[in-house]
Design a protein around this motif. Sequence first.
Motif, PDB file in Angstrom:
ATOM      1  N   LEU A 107       0.546  -0.969  -0.352  1.00 52.77           N
ATOM      2  CA  LEU A 107       0.334   0.306  -0.078  1.00 52.77           C
ATOM      3  C   LEU A 107       0.861   1.135  -0.262  1.00 52.77           C
ATOM      4  CD1 LEU A 107      -2.457   1.089   0.402  1.00 52.77           C
ATOM      5  CD2 LEU A 107      -2.408   1.117   2.551  1.00 52.77           C
ATOM      6  N   ALA A 108       0.830   2.346  -0.884  1.00 55.22           N
ATOM      7  CA  ALA A 108       1.795   3.054  -1.430  1.00 55.22           C
ATOM      8  C   ALA A 108       1.207   4.224   0.222  1.00 55.22           C
ATOM      9  CB  ALA A 108       1.677   3.630  -2.389  1.00 55.22           C
ATOM     10  N   ARG A 109      -0.179   4.888  -0.177  1.00 60.12           N
ATOM     11  CA  ARG A 109      -0.899   5.509   0.544  1.00 60.12           C
ATOM     12  C   ARG A 109      -1.810   5.303   1.433  1.00 60.12           C
ATOM     13  NH1 ARG A 109      -1.393   9.167  -4.818  1.00 60.12           N
ATOM     14  NH2 ARG A 109      -3.132   8.063  -5.551  1.00 60.12           N
ATOM     15  N   HIS A 110      -2.323   5.407   2.140  1.00 57.65           N
ATOM     16  CA  HIS A 110      -4.120   5.484   2.490  1.00 57.65           C
ATOM     17  C   HIS A 110      -4.603   5.763   1.335  1.00 57.65           C
ATOM     18  CE1 HIS A 110      -3.341   4.208   7.050  1.00 57.65           C
ATOM     19  NE2 HIS A 110      -3.705   3.429   6.344  1.00 57.65           N
ATOM     20  N   ILE A 111      -6.165   4.864   1.261  1.00 56.33           N
ATOM     21  CA  ILE A 111      -6.508   5.421  -0.142  1.00 56.33           C
ATOM     22  C   ILE A 111      -7.897   6.683   0.505  1.00 56.33           C
ATOM     23  CG2 ILE A 111      -8.216   4.521  -1.929  1.00 56.33           C
ATOM     24  CD1 ILE A 111      -6.422   1.907  -1.861  1.00 56.33           C
ATOM     25  N   VAL A 112      -8.193   7.450   0.066  1.00 55.86           N
ATOM     26  CA  VAL A 112      -9.605   7.883  -0.272  1.00 55.86           C
ATOM     27  C   VAL A 112     -10.313   7.969  -0.958  1.00 55.86           C
ATOM     28  CG1 VAL A 112      -9.752  10.617   0.546  1.00 55.86           C
ATOM     29  CG2 VAL A 112      -7.940   9.918   1.393  1.00 55.86           C
ATOM     30  N   ASN A 143     -25.754  -0.071   2.041  1.00 55.42           N
ATOM     31  CA  ASN A 143     -26.926   0.473   2.303  1.00 55.42           C
ATOM     32  C   ASN A 143     -28.402   0.709   2.219  1.00 55.42           C
ATOM     33  OD1 ASN A 143     -25.225  -0.470   5.077  1.00 55.42           O
ATOM     34  ND2 ASN A 143     -25.478   2.473   5.751  1.00 55.42           N
ATOM     35  N   ALA A 144     -27.918   1.404   0.636  1.00 53.11           N
ATOM     36  CA  ALA A 144     -29.072   1.621   0.467  1.00 53.11           C
ATOM     37  C   ALA A 144     -29.822   0.624  -0.650  1.00 53.11           C
ATOM     38  CB  ALA A 144     -28.788   2.561  -0.952  1.00 53.11           C
ATOM     39  N   SER A 145     -29.180  -0.153  -1.185  1.00 49.29           N
ATOM     40  CA  SER A 145     -28.939  -2.043  -1.433  1.00 49.29           C
ATOM     41  C   SER A 145     -30.504  -2.810  -0.033  1.00 49.29           C
ATOM     42  CB  SER A 145     -28.696  -2.123  -1.730  1.00 49.29           C
ATOM     43  OG  SER A 145     -28.987  -3.792  -1.776  1.00 49.29           O
ATOM     44  N   VAL A 146     -30.274  -2.149   1.134  1.00 54.60           N
ATOM     45  CA  VAL A 146     -30.638  -2.722   1.863  1.00 54.60           C
ATOM     46  C   VAL A 146     -31.608  -2.014   2.249  1.00 54.60           C
ATOM     47  CG1 VAL A 146     -30.540  -3.146   4.749  1.00 54.60           C
ATOM     48  CG2 VAL A 146     -28.499  -4.227   3.662  1.00 54.60           C
ATOM     49  N   ASP A 147     -31.623  -0.887   2.605  1.00 54.09           N
ATOM     50  CA  ASP A 147     -32.908  -0.152   2.537  1.00 54.09           C
ATOM     51  C   ASP A 147     -34.330  -0.154   0.975  1.00 54.09           C
ATOM     52  OD1 ASP A 147     -33.555   1.531   4.434  1.00 54.09           O
ATOM     53  OD2 ASP A 147     -33.400   3.606   3.306  1.00 54.09           O
ATOM     54  N   ARG A 148     -33.261  -0.540   0.059  1.00 57.42           N
ATOM     55  CA  ARG A 148     -34.848  -0.214  -1.076  1.00 57.42           C
ATOM     56  C   ARG A 148     -35.405  -1.523  -1.040  1.00 57.42           C
ATOM     57  NH1 ARG A 148     -31.618  -1.075  -4.835  1.00 57.42           N
ATOM     58  NH2 ARG A 148     -31.741   1.308  -5.882  1.00 57.42           N
ATOM     59  N   ALA A 149     -35.113  -2.593  -0.078  1.00 56.61           N
ATOM     60  CA  ALA A 149     -35.138  -4.273  -0.035  1.00 56.61           C
ATOM     61  C   ALA A 149     -36.205  -4.661   1.235  1.00 56.61           C
ATOM     62  CB  ALA A 149     -34.604  -5.375   0.087  1.00 56.61           C
ATOM     63  N   LEU A 150     -35.858  -3.459   2.337  1.00 53.33           N
ATOM     64  CA  LEU A 150     -36.522  -3.494   3.492  1.00 53.33           C
ATOM     65  C   LEU A 150     -38.433  -4.158   3.089  1.00 53.33           C
ATOM     66  CD1 LEU A 150     -34.523  -1.265   5.683  1.00 53.33           C
ATOM     67  CD2 LEU A 150     -34.898  -4.144   6.616  1.00 53.33           C
ATOM     68  N   GLU A 196     -20.297   9.102   5.558  1.00 53.00           N
ATOM     69  CA  GLU A 196     -20.738   9.459   3.933  1.00 53.00           C
ATOM     70  C   GLU A 196     -21.503   8.462   3.509  1.00 53.00           C
ATOM     71  OE1 GLU A 196     -16.416  10.749   2.385  1.00 53.00           O
ATOM     72  OE2 GLU A 196     -16.963   9.091   2.324  1.00 53.00           O
ATOM     73  N   ALA A 197     -21.569   6.771   4.119  1.00 52.11           N
ATOM     74  CA  ALA A 197     -22.196   6.083   3.387  1.00 52.11           C
ATOM     75  C   ALA A 197     -23.578   6.615   4.054  1.00 52.11           C
ATOM     76  CB  ALA A 197     -22.077   4.954   4.399  1.00 52.11           C
ATOM     77  N   PRO A 198     -24.711   5.894   3.078  1.00 45.06           N
ATOM     78  CA  PRO A 198     -26.029   5.957   2.897  1.00 45.06           C
ATOM     79  C   PRO A 198     -26.827   5.666   4.216  1.00 45.06           C
ATOM     80  CG  PRO A 198     -25.469   5.116   0.610  1.00 45.06           C
ATOM     81  CD  PRO A 198     -24.186   5.226   1.817  1.00 45.06           C
ATOM     82  N   GLY A 199     -27.526   5.882   4.424  1.00 46.12           N
ATOM     83  CA  GLY A 199     -28.161   5.162   5.546  1.00 46.12           C
ATOM     84  C   GLY A 199     -28.934   4.251   5.262  1.00 46.12           C
ATOM     85  N   ILE A 200     -29.619   3.434   6.911  1.00 52.14           N
ATOM     86  CA  ILE A 200     -31.095   2.550   6.497  1.00 52.14           C
ATOM     87  C   ILE A 200     -31.622   3.173   6.880  1.00 52.14           C
ATOM     88  CG2 ILE A 200     -31.613   0.473   6.945  1.00 52.14           C
ATOM     89  CD1 ILE A 200     -28.988  -0.754   6.618  1.00 52.14           C
ATOM     90  N   HIS A 201     -33.369   3.643   5.983  1.00 55.17           N
ATOM     91  CA  HIS A 201     -33.943   4.260   7.135  1.00 55.17           C
ATOM     92  C   HIS A 201     -35.958   2.621   7.029  1.00 55.17           C
ATOM     93  CE1 HIS A 201     -32.178   7.975   6.001  1.00 55.17           C
ATOM     94  NE2 HIS A 201     -31.695   7.343   4.299  1.00 55.17           N
ATOM     95  N   ASN A 202     -35.757   2.887   6.546  1.00 55.05           N
ATOM     96  CA  ASN A 202     -36.952   1.272   6.561  1.00 55.05           C
ATOM     97  C   ASN A 202     -37.493   1.029   7.813  1.00 55.05           C
ATOM     98  OD1 ASN A 202     -38.615   2.578   4.516  1.00 55.05           O
ATOM     99  ND2 ASN A 202     -36.833   2.002   2.858  1.00 55.05           N
ATOM    100  N   THR A 203     -36.244   1.122   8.718  1.00 55.57           N
ATOM    101  CA  THR A 203     -36.125   0.144  10.222  1.00 55.57           C
ATOM    102  C   THR A 203     -36.970  -0.461  10.464  1.00 55.57           C
ATOM    103  OG1 THR A 203     -35.456   2.295  11.002  1.00 55.57           O
ATOM    104  CG2 THR A 203     -33.222   1.256  10.317  1.00 55.57           C
TER     105      THR A 203
END
Length: 336
Positions: A11-16, A227-234, A258-265
């Motif tokens: 690993l040359a540098r931490h990835i962003v 997360n977005a994929s899980v949220d769509r299927a809930l 930064e990751a999308p949230g899961i809303h349909n809990t």
Amino acid sequence: MSDGQMERIVLARHIVGAPTPDDFRLETLPIPALEEGQLLIANRFISCDPGTRSRLSPGASYAPPLKPGAMVDGFAVGEVIESRHPRFAAGELVMGTGWATHMVSNGRGYLAKVPDLGVPLSLWNGILGVPGMTAWFGLKRVANFKAGERVLVTSAAGPVGATAGQLAKLWGASNVTGIAGGAEKCRWLVEECGFDAALDYKAADFEAQFAEASADGWDVLFDNVGNASVDRALPVMRMKGRIVISGQVADYNFTPAEAPGIHNTREFIGKRLRMEGLVVFDDLPAFPAAQEELAGLIRAGQVKYREEIFVGLASLPAAFSGLFSGQSFGRRLIRV
Ligand SMILES: NC(=O)c1ccc[n+]([C@@H]2O[C@H](COP(=O)([O-])OP(=O)(O)OC[C@H]3O[C@@H](n4cnc5c(N)ncnc54)[C@H](OP(=O)(O)O)[C@@H]3O)[C@@H](O)[C@H]2O)c1
């Protein structure tokens, strides 16, 4: 590489954000002399695994992050070429780790002999290795899948997803539907792998297709995407449905914030849903029996797979980076 020299990718540098080949560096160094209790492996195939991305930035993952300058320890299969270890002999084939032409091991960690089950060696770094076992135990143990159930699989044309969908079908699912990017992957899933349907999430009418395909709901969501994929299927899970969190290929390049949230809990309550993640190595003792059964299904042509083989260690960083832009179609392997 030989003449006492080996190559490795560090690993040359931490990835962003999304990885690029510049985030890695190829190094040449002498092969270390073996000490008592060590063995030397010449790697034959090294794999590109999306999960490796989660260790290439600082911050929490299920495994500690790598430091810049450290060798990337992705999965590999190889041949023991010298041994001072009591359990391994020169000439034996092994599954292990290391983005390197050669690995010195003390026999601990993820290192297992490759049994002769009449399949190509590369499969032990693919469908018979970590991806196949993730599909197997994700369905059997985590989803507690039962015949007659309806199964939705995401990143379905990848080695984990395609294997999970085919196993669910073989084990008696009433419907297996995959979600994948592009018409070619969707065609392969239905025509070659026997999925009942495959939905192209890049198509303009995907949401309408998804709603229509989900009219009868899903007992199992095998999610490789995030997360977005899980949220769509809930909202379209069935009563007592199970959601297997296998991976998060859409979210690995994000920080948790930064990751999308899961809303349909709310769906968890009314439908008594269960969502559970897995680390496939929890099932390590059960791998050999599953691998033997899966190898039989592969030999019989009942489980299909795809491989994309690149040549030479130097091709690894670009091959790995391509996992996150949908370029890959099947298991990406580097022939060393
Ligand atoms: N839990 C465990 O122990 C364990 C072990 C092994 C693997 N895994 C996980 O299992 C998952 C699948 O692994 P795999 O090796 O079979 O890889 P894979 O599914 O082939 O991953 C690469 C594919 O992901 C899809 N993808 C990339 N970015 C995406 C996005 N933003 N949205 C949706 N799809 C996207 C692309 O296919 P499309 O063209 O379809 O977009 C790409 O070809 C990964 O998340 C991995 O981390 C978990």
